[in-house]
Design a protein around this motif. Structure first.
Motif, PDB file in Angstrom:
ATOM      1  N   ASP A   9      69.998  55.803  57.998  1.00 48.57           N
ATOM      2  CA  ASP A   9      68.939  54.937  58.516  1.00 48.57           C
ATOM      3  C   ASP A   9      68.923  53.680  57.648  1.00 48.57           C
ATOM      4  OD1 ASP A   9      66.608  53.593  59.187  1.00 48.57           O
ATOM      5  OD2 ASP A   9      65.379  55.400  59.250  1.00 48.57           O
ATOM      6  N   VAL A  39      76.895  62.919  59.780  1.00 50.04           N
ATOM      7  CA  VAL A  39      75.765  62.315  59.073  1.00 50.04           C
ATOM      8  C   VAL A  39      75.451  60.964  59.684  1.00 50.04           C
ATOM      9  CG1 VAL A  39      76.203  63.488  56.887  1.00 50.04           C
ATOM     10  CG2 VAL A  39      77.285  61.285  57.329  1.00 50.04           C
ATOM     11  N   ARG A  64      70.761  61.627  56.896  1.00 46.69           N
ATOM     12  CA  ARG A  64      70.455  62.955  57.429  1.00 46.69           C
ATOM     13  C   ARG A  64      71.666  63.516  58.144  1.00 46.69           C
ATOM     14  NH1 ARG A  64      68.705  62.989  62.913  1.00 46.69           N
ATOM     15  NH2 ARG A  64      68.575  60.879  63.702  1.00 46.69           N
ATOM     16  N   GLU A  65      71.676  64.824  58.188  1.00 47.97           N
ATOM     17  CA  GLU A  65      72.737  65.554  58.878  1.00 47.97           C
ATOM     18  C   GLU A  65      72.356  65.653  60.353  1.00 47.97           C
ATOM     19  OE1 GLU A  65      74.488  70.079  58.673  1.00 47.97           O
ATOM     20  OE2 GLU A  65      73.582  69.228  56.869  1.00 47.97           O
ATOM     21  N   ILE A 110      73.371  63.509  50.354  1.00 48.97           N
ATOM     22  CA  ILE A 110      72.128  63.564  51.117  1.00 48.97           C
ATOM     23  C   ILE A 110      70.972  63.943  50.197  1.00 48.97           C
ATOM     24  CG2 ILE A 110      70.874  64.837  52.912  1.00 48.97           C
ATOM     25  CD1 ILE A 110      73.616  65.048  54.390  1.00 48.97           C
ATOM     26  N   SER A 111      71.185  64.936  49.368  1.00 49.62           N
ATOM     27  CA  SER A 111      70.103  65.405  48.491  1.00 49.62           C
ATOM     28  C   SER A 111      69.763  64.388  47.405  1.00 49.62           C
ATOM     29  CB  SER A 111      70.461  66.751  47.859  1.00 49.62           C
ATOM     30  OG  SER A 111      71.474  66.616  46.891  1.00 49.62           O
ATOM     31  N   GLN A 146      65.789  58.983  51.080  1.00 53.78           N
ATOM     32  CA  GLN A 146      65.977  59.937  52.177  1.00 53.78           C
ATOM     33  C   GLN A 146      66.434  59.227  53.454  1.00 53.78           C
ATOM     34  OE1 GLN A 146      62.267  62.108  52.296  1.00 53.78           O
ATOM     35  NE2 GLN A 146      62.810  63.280  50.496  1.00 53.78           N
ATOM     36  N   ARG A 197      76.691  66.783  51.348  1.00 54.97           N
ATOM     37  CA  ARG A 197      75.358  67.384  51.196  1.00 54.97           C
ATOM     38  C   ARG A 197      74.721  66.979  49.870  1.00 54.97           C
ATOM     39  NH1 ARG A 197      77.604  72.358  54.152  1.00 54.97           N
ATOM     40  NH2 ARG A 197      76.744  72.031  56.233  1.00 54.97           N
TER      41      ARG A 197
END
Length: 63
Positions: free
Chosen positions: A6, A3, A61-62, A52-53, A58, A49
């Motif tokens: 940002d 992962v 990210r993977e 992330i969700s 957002q 995961r």
């Protein structure tokens, strides 16, 4: 799985490191960062995961 975060998108809510502290941490300014090179241990794939969700911005990210 790896992962990446940002940092320019992260607002520092901390959900990711609350959900998956073995992969995510707070940096010196309170924003999210991936531990090490971002490699997710197999045992933590579901938690990563989910983090992330749940990221409101957002920013994760993977890769």
């Amino acid at each position: 799985m790896k992962v990446t975060v940002d940092a320019t998108r992260c607002d520092g809510y901390g959900t990711c490191f609350d959900v998956c502290p073995s992969v995510f941490r707070s940096d010196e300014w309170g924003y999210a960062a991936a531990d090490g090179d971002g490699t997710v241990p197999d045992a933590d794939l579901d938690k990563a995961r989910r983090a992330i969700s749940l990221c409101a911005e957002q920013a994760i990210r993977e890769i």
